[in-house]
Design an enzyme around this catalytic site. Sequence first.
Site, PDB file in Angstrom:
ATOM      1  N   GLY A 247      38.836  39.413  42.430  1.00 11.35           N
ATOM      2  CA  GLY A 247      37.585  39.510  43.159  1.00 11.35           C
ATOM      3  C   GLY A 247      37.196  38.180  43.771  1.00 11.35           C
ATOM      4  O   GLY A 247      37.950  37.195  43.721  1.00 11.35           O
TER       5      GLY A 247
ATOM      6  N   HIS B  47      31.318  47.285  48.629  1.00 14.14           N
ATOM      7  CA  HIS B  47      32.319  46.989  47.602  1.00 14.14           C
ATOM      8  C   HIS B  47      32.058  45.605  47.008  1.00 14.14           C
ATOM      9  O   HIS B  47      32.510  44.594  47.520  1.00 14.14           O
ATOM     10  CB  HIS B  47      33.734  47.068  48.185  1.00 14.14           C
ATOM     11  CG  HIS B  47      34.809  46.959  47.148  1.00 14.14           C
ATOM     12  ND1 HIS B  47      36.082  47.433  47.355  1.00 14.14           N
ATOM     13  CD2 HIS B  47      34.829  46.432  45.896  1.00 14.14           C
ATOM     14  CE1 HIS B  47      36.828  47.203  46.288  1.00 14.14           C
ATOM     15  NE2 HIS B  47      36.067  46.586  45.377  1.00 14.14           N
TER      16      HIS B  47
ATOM     17  N   HIS C   3      39.989  46.992  50.322  1.00 15.92           N
ATOM     18  CA  HIS C   3      40.395  45.588  50.519  1.00 15.92           C
ATOM     19  C   HIS C   3      41.817  45.447  51.099  1.00 15.92           C
ATOM     20  O   HIS C   3      42.768  45.121  50.412  1.00 15.92           O
ATOM     21  CB  HIS C   3      40.222  44.738  49.272  1.00 15.92           C
ATOM     22  CG  HIS C   3      40.674  45.308  47.956  1.00 15.92           C
ATOM     23  ND1 HIS C   3      41.913  45.871  47.756  1.00 15.92           N
ATOM     24  CD2 HIS C   3      40.037  45.352  46.749  1.00 15.92           C
ATOM     25  CE1 HIS C   3      42.026  46.244  46.492  1.00 15.92           C
ATOM     26  NE2 HIS C   3      40.891  45.937  45.869  1.00 15.92           N
TER      27      HIS C   3
ATOM     28  N   ASP D  46      33.537  42.006  47.516  1.00 14.51           N
ATOM     29  CA  ASP D  46      34.328  42.222  46.302  1.00 14.51           C
ATOM     30  C   ASP D  46      33.965  41.188  45.236  1.00 14.51           C
ATOM     31  O   ASP D  46      34.827  40.721  44.489  1.00 14.51           O
ATOM     32  CB  ASP D  46      35.828  42.193  46.607  1.00 14.51           C
ATOM     33  CG  ASP D  46      36.664  42.830  45.509  1.00 14.51           C
ATOM     34  OD1 ASP D  46      36.097  43.559  44.676  1.00 14.51           O
ATOM     35  OD2 ASP D  46      37.887  42.584  45.462  1.00 14.51           O
TER      36      ASP D  46
ATOM     37  N   HIS E  47      31.286  44.031  42.756  1.00 13.39           N
ATOM     38  CA  HIS E  47      31.214  44.441  41.352  1.00 13.39           C
ATOM     39  C   HIS E  47      30.064  43.795  40.589  1.00 13.39           C
ATOM     40  O   HIS E  47      29.491  44.411  39.686  1.00 13.39           O
ATOM     41  CB  HIS E  47      32.523  44.093  40.632  1.00 13.39           C
ATOM     42  CG  HIS E  47      33.705  44.818  41.153  1.00 13.39           C
ATOM     43  ND1 HIS E  47      34.062  46.082  40.730  1.00 13.39           N
ATOM     44  CD2 HIS E  47      34.622  44.478  42.094  1.00 13.39           C
ATOM     45  CE1 HIS E  47      35.149  46.486  41.384  1.00 13.39           C
ATOM     46  NE2 HIS E  47      35.495  45.526  42.224  1.00 13.39           N
TER      47      HIS E  47
ATOM     48  N   HIS F  85      41.023  35.415  50.174  1.00 11.08           N
ATOM     49  CA  HIS F  85      41.851  36.618  50.138  1.00 11.08           C
ATOM     50  C   HIS F  85      42.758  36.778  51.347  1.00 11.08           C
ATOM     51  O   HIS F  85      43.806  37.413  51.254  1.00 11.08           O
ATOM     52  CB  HIS F  85      40.974  37.867  49.983  1.00 11.08           C
ATOM     53  CG  HIS F  85      40.463  38.069  48.593  1.00 11.08           C
ATOM     54  ND1 HIS F  85      39.425  37.333  48.067  1.00 11.08           N
ATOM     55  CD2 HIS F  85      40.858  38.920  47.610  1.00 11.08           C
ATOM     56  CE1 HIS F  85      39.199  37.730  46.818  1.00 11.08           C
ATOM     57  NE2 HIS F  85      40.053  38.697  46.515  1.00 11.08           N
TER      58      HIS F  85
ATOM     59  N   ARG G  42      59.952  46.316  59.145  1.00  9.91           N
ATOM     60  CA  ARG G  42      60.720  47.544  58.919  1.00  9.91           C
ATOM     61  C   ARG G  42      60.098  48.431  57.847  1.00  9.91           C
ATOM     62  O   ARG G  42      60.606  49.514  57.572  1.00  9.91           O
ATOM     63  CB  ARG G  42      62.169  47.197  58.532  1.00  9.91           C
ATOM     64  CG  ARG G  42      63.023  46.737  59.711  1.00  9.91           C
ATOM     65  CD  ARG G  42      64.505  46.740  59.371  1.00  9.91           C
ATOM     66  NE  ARG G  42      64.846  45.702  58.416  1.00  9.91           N
ATOM     67  CZ  ARG G  42      65.177  44.458  58.737  1.00  9.91           C
ATOM     68  NH1 ARG G  42      65.209  44.090  60.019  1.00  9.91           N
ATOM     69  NH2 ARG G  42      65.482  43.571  57.814  1.00  9.91           N
TER      70      ARG G  42
ATOM     71  N   ASP H 222      36.376  35.854  52.641  1.00 11.19           N
ATOM     72  CA  ASP H 222      35.820  34.757  51.846  1.00 11.19           C
ATOM     73  C   ASP H 222      36.600  33.456  52.003  1.00 11.19           C
ATOM     74  O   ASP H 222      36.268  32.450  51.361  1.00 11.19           O
ATOM     75  CB  ASP H 222      35.754  35.149  50.373  1.00 11.19           C
ATOM     76  CG  ASP H 222      37.128  35.436  49.765  1.00 11.19           C
ATOM     77  OD1 ASP H 222      38.105  35.593  50.534  1.00 11.19           O
ATOM     78  OD2 ASP H 222      37.217  35.515  48.525  1.00 11.19           O
ATOM     79  N   GLY H 223      37.658  33.481  52.841  1.00 10.83           N
ATOM     80  CA  GLY H 223      38.479  32.299  53.002  1.00 10.83           C
ATOM     81  C   GLY H 223      39.529  32.143  51.924  1.00 10.83           C
ATOM     82  O   GLY H 223      40.283  31.165  51.933  1.00 10.83           O
TER      83      GLY H 223
END
Length: 383
Positions: free
Chosen positions: A298, A50, A204, A262, A52, A239, A215, A236-237
């Site tokens: 991304g 994954h 992702h 990503d 792009h 996301h 809940r 990636d630190g």
Amino acid sequence: IIKNGLVFNAEGRFEEKEVYVEDEKISKTGEGEIIDATGLYVIPGLTDIHFHACVGYDFCDGTKEAISKMAEYELKNGITTICPASMTFSEEKLSEIYKTAREYDGKEGAELVGINMEGPFISMEKKGAQNPKFIHKPDADMFYRLQEAAGGLIKLVDIAPETDGAIECIKAIKDEVRVSVAHTAADYDEAKLAFDNGAKHVTHLYNGMNDFYHRSPGVIGAACDNEDVTVELIVDGVHSHPSTVRTTFKMFGDDRIIMISDSMMACGLDDGQYTLGGLDVTVKGNVATLTKEGNIAGSVTNLMNCVRTAVKKMNIPLESAIKCAAVNPAKTIGIYDRFGSIEPGKIANLVLLDKNLEIKHIIKNGKICINYICLFDYLFISS
């Protein structure tokens, strides 16, 4: 022959052993050129299922040049097999993108082994950086037309299970492709229904879905409860917080997590203005956001850097990180019979890393294609 290295074996552990390569495959014995790997890790080439774009090119450019430039960059960073992701576009545009991929026969960079169809079967509410103009209800017939255009290359297709026709579509295509729950506002029951009817993957994790709440556990809780479901994780630190990454490994284990980058086209380039899926993106440091809405759009890192981040900054064991970036992705898209481990009979895609996880050699299809000096020259010229 690779001697004296710490080799990542089929059991997911490092052991000192020799690796033999004959022609383009791993062999049981052999003779020939010797690489002294003393002090080095020998790992399978990584597979990114994954991403792009990178170095100014996007898979959705729909050109062989774009695929070639992306493949070259990925290989130089230890990613030897790639399954790039498309964005949410019209069926006509996606068909042209996929036809180009089907006809691509580039040999110099990472090998194109599949396509990740991230849109357009997603929810408007959780569209993220996807273009809302082209969001389409899940449609099995449309998928089959696109799969024909792709020559069977589509390995993953994203579906928001709460949308009209989603469950019927999942049932219809689940034996043709791995269905991933993605860009969705589904609650726990809706996600569980998707998994019960054939979805086996989550795109992702944490991004493009409702939060995990005690809940209302949503997609995350439903995925955790279904042990045959794999989940993507962007390490990636940006996301996900390091604590979240460590907690995810405790929840899912390293058998079910697939590291992805990503990445968008700014990966490998400087800060500035870029595009993703036709939308404007601003990049500052290691953060990419939609210029207008401010959503994360991304990443700007590659998969090997995700491995380094996981190990060095998040305390994920190296063995687990390699498993999640090389073994699990190959298994998930059905190429593990050829790639993803260092075993006799498999394609000899290998990366040699020093103790700081910097690349020293890359071997693709049994041939040394890059070493530390070549990589230094590439980075110097690029900068």
